[in-house]
Scaffold this motif. Structure first.
Motif, short mmCIF file in Angstrom:
data_model
loop_
_atom_site.label_atom_id
_atom_site.label_comp_id
_atom_site.label_asym_id
_atom_site.label_seq_id
_atom_site.Cartn_x
_atom_site.Cartn_y
_atom_site.Cartn_z
N GLU A 27 5.36 -12.42 -2.58
CA GLU A 27 3.87 -11.91 -2.75
C GLU A 27 3.29 -11.49 -2.27
O GLU A 27 2.13 -10.62 -1.92
N GLN A 28 4.22 -11.29 -0.22
CA GLN A 28 3.15 -10.53 0.59
C GLN A 28 3.44 -8.88 0.74
O GLN A 28 2.56 -7.96 0.43
N PHE A 29 4.58 -8.74 -0.46
CA PHE A 29 5.33 -7.07 -0.39
C PHE A 29 4.49 -6.50 -1.58
O PHE A 29 4.06 -5.55 -1.37
N ARG A 30 4.18 -7.51 -2.76
CA ARG A 30 3.08 -7.06 -3.44
C ARG A 30 1.90 -6.88 -3.41
O ARG A 30 1.95 -5.88 -3.79
N TRP A 31 1.22 -7.80 -2.57
CA TRP A 31 -0.19 -6.84 -2.15
C TRP A 31 -0.05 -5.79 -1.06
O TRP A 31 -0.73 -4.62 -1.55
N ILE A 32 1.59 -5.51 -0.33
CA ILE A 32 1.72 -4.32 0.07
C ILE A 32 1.53 -3.14 -0.59
O ILE A 32 0.63 -1.84 -0.03
N ARG A 33 2.64 -3.21 -2.22
CA ARG A 33 2.56 -2.42 -2.12
C ARG A 33 1.52 -1.37 -3.04
O ARG A 33 1.37 -0.90 -2.99
N ASP A 34 1.04 -2.81 -3.58
CA ASP A 34 -0.54 -2.55 -4.13
C ASP A 34 -2.01 -1.69 -3.60
O ASP A 34 -2.26 -0.94 -4.08
N ASN A 35 -2.28 -2.28 -2.51
CA ASN A 35 -2.76 -1.64 -1.58
C ASN A 35 -2.69 -1.21 -0.29
O ASN A 35 -3.47 0.09 0.45
N ASP A 36 -2.16 -1.08 0.43
CA ASP A 36 -0.90 -0.44 1.03
C ASP A 36 0.55 -0.11 1.43
O ASP A 36 0.79 -0.60 2.45
N PRO A 37 0.81 1.03 0.70
CA PRO A 37 2.15 0.63 1.21
C PRO A 37 2.83 1.48 2.24
O PRO A 37 3.63 0.81 2.26
N VAL A 38 2.11 2.17 3.03
CA VAL A 38 2.52 1.94 4.01
C VAL A 38 1.90 1.68 5.41
O VAL A 38 1.00 2.31 5.90
N PHE A 39 2.57 0.52 5.50
CA PHE A 39 1.46 -0.52 5.87
C PHE A 39 1.86 -0.58 7.42
O PHE A 39 3.36 -0.06 8.68
N TRP A 40 0.80 -0.29 8.53
CA TRP A 40 1.10 -0.72 10.14
C TRP A 40 1.36 -1.91 10.38
O TRP A 40 0.25 -2.58 9.73
N HIS A 41 2.20 -2.14 10.50
CA HIS A 41 2.47 -3.48 11.33
C HIS A 41 3.07 -3.80 13.14
O HIS A 41 3.30 -2.69 13.11
#
Length: 415
Positions: A27-41
């Motif tokens: 579920e976390q990955f789905r949000w990142i893919r949809d909203n911020d796919p190269v995500f600063w973590h």
């Protein structure tokens, strides 16, 4: 396609505890893919810079296929940070090399892993699968992870190397503890994992000396002999190759096997489908690898300023590819949250996203999984869970360390 998640969840896709508690945080990955796919973590360690989390299929493929931009050699291809001495040693291993060094060394070992060479192992793999099932079949119960999934690839690696059968358990133990250093039950310390790696390399050195003195019909002998161009692996290169084989070759099959049977438990209609149509053994291994993503991530380091997914990546930035996310990307995988053992084509990145580091043992892993599940169909078709899985504490290996199963008891085969 599943609906977009509009509310951002708490993002932490790197803490090993997240994976231990619930597996890949889809579920976390789905949000990142949809909203911020190269995500600063953020990084796990205070004071250490963060990293770019690459979550979409297309971006994982782009990073994989452009080693001149995204290096496996600079800082290694593992998520953890290592000392300069460790990096110097790792730099001799193919897993941590870039072209042209990687290309040259890969050519030296490719000849041992052609489809024809791997096909010759099928009978040995079938014998090993039956041997492991013989040990538990009269009992009607087993720990699938410990009794079947873990020893299978270790025994096959012994077969590949021509190592003595009595060394099987030692090789299995080395792999478990080297890979599981972030799990207190498995080893508990990076330092211990490094010491065990040194033990394994010393073992490989002895094996190389034996094969040079007494050549045999095995991959070890083949790799230690000059190829048609006169290229040959040095002793140190062979040691590091064995280390890579034990880590990567063991964990992909082990994790694919135990997660694969768990996937069938979660989707019993797919097990019944496989029972009714054995031809699905051709496509099932790839779907198991896609669904389970045995190795969840690899790291690269940017060699110069570049752009990825709309983000400006600076030279030296840490870039981490998440295969578990890419393998559920609706943009490329149709209906990705359905486990479908007949999926064909199956453009997953469970063996890597292409490029120079595409998994050397792909043909072997597919064969191991196909033969294992065929043998289970023959010997324990009513296999079922006897308790919840206990997961490995690791953000690298999507592992299950205990999975109790039960089945109708049957006698061991007569030998």
């Amino acid at each position: 396609m599943r609906p977009q998640i509009d509310v951002r969840p708490d993002i932490d896709i790197i803490d090993p505890g997240v994976y231990e508690r619930g597996g890949i945080p889809h579920e976390q990955f789905r949000w990142i893919r949809d909203n911020d796919p190269v995500f600063w973590h953020h990084d796990l360690n205070e004071g250490v810079p963060g990293f770019w989390a690459v979550t979409r299929h297309a971006d994982v493929v782009h990073v994989s296929r452009n080693p001149e931009l995204f290096s496996s050699h600079v800082r290694s291809s593992l998520y953890e940070e290592f000392s300069e001495d460790d990096l110097a040693l790792f730099g001799l291993m193919m897993l941590f090399q870039d072209p042209p060094d990687h290309t040259r060394n890969r050519l030296k070992v490719n000849r041992g892993f052609t489809p024809r060479m791997i096909k010759q192992l099928e009978g040995h793999i079938r014998d090993i699968c039956n041997e492991l099932i013989d040990r538990v079949s009269p009992l009607g119960q087993a720990d699938f992870a410990e009794d079947i999934a873990a020893p299978l690839p270790a025994y096959i690696i012994c077969e590949l190397l021509g190592a003595p059968q009595e060394d099987r358990e030692q090789i299995c133990d080395w792999s478990n503890k080297i890979i599981g250093f972030s799990d207190p039950e498995m080893a508990g310390a990076k330092e211990e994992a490094a010491a065990l790696s040194a033990e394994l390399m010393a073992y490989a050195s002895e094996l190389a000396a034996q094969r040079r003195a007494e050549p045999r019909d095995d991959i070890a002998t083949k790799l230690l002999q000059p190829d048609e161009h006169g290229n040959v692996l040095s002793d140190e290169e062979f040691q590091l190759f064995v280390l890579m084989l034990v880590i990567a070759g063991h964990e992909t099959t082990r994790t694919g096997s135990v997660n694969g049977i768990q996937a069938f438990f979660d989707h019993p209609e797919q097990w019944e489908r496989l029972k009714a149509d054995r031809s699905l053994l051709r496509t099932a291994p790839d779907e198991i690898v896609r669904w389970t993503s045995p190795l969840n991530l690899f790291r690269r380091t940017a060699t110069r300023d570049t752009e990825l997914g709309g983000k400006q990546i600076k030279k030296g930035d840490k870039v981490v590819m998440f295969y578990g996310s890419a393998n559920r990307d609706e943009r490329v995988i149709e209906d990705p949250f359905t486990f479908d053992i007949g999926r064909d084509p199956n453009p997953h990145v469970g063996f890597g996203g292409g490029g120079p580091h595409f998994c050397l043992g792909t043909h072997l892993a597919r064969l191991e999984l196909a033969v294992l599940f065929e043998t289970i169909l023959d010997r324990m078709p009513d296999i079922r869970p006897a308790g919840p899985p206990r997961r490995l504490r690791s953000n690298f290996v999507n592992g299950i360390k205990e999975l109790r199963v039960e089945f109708t008891p049957s006698p061991s085969r007569s030998v």
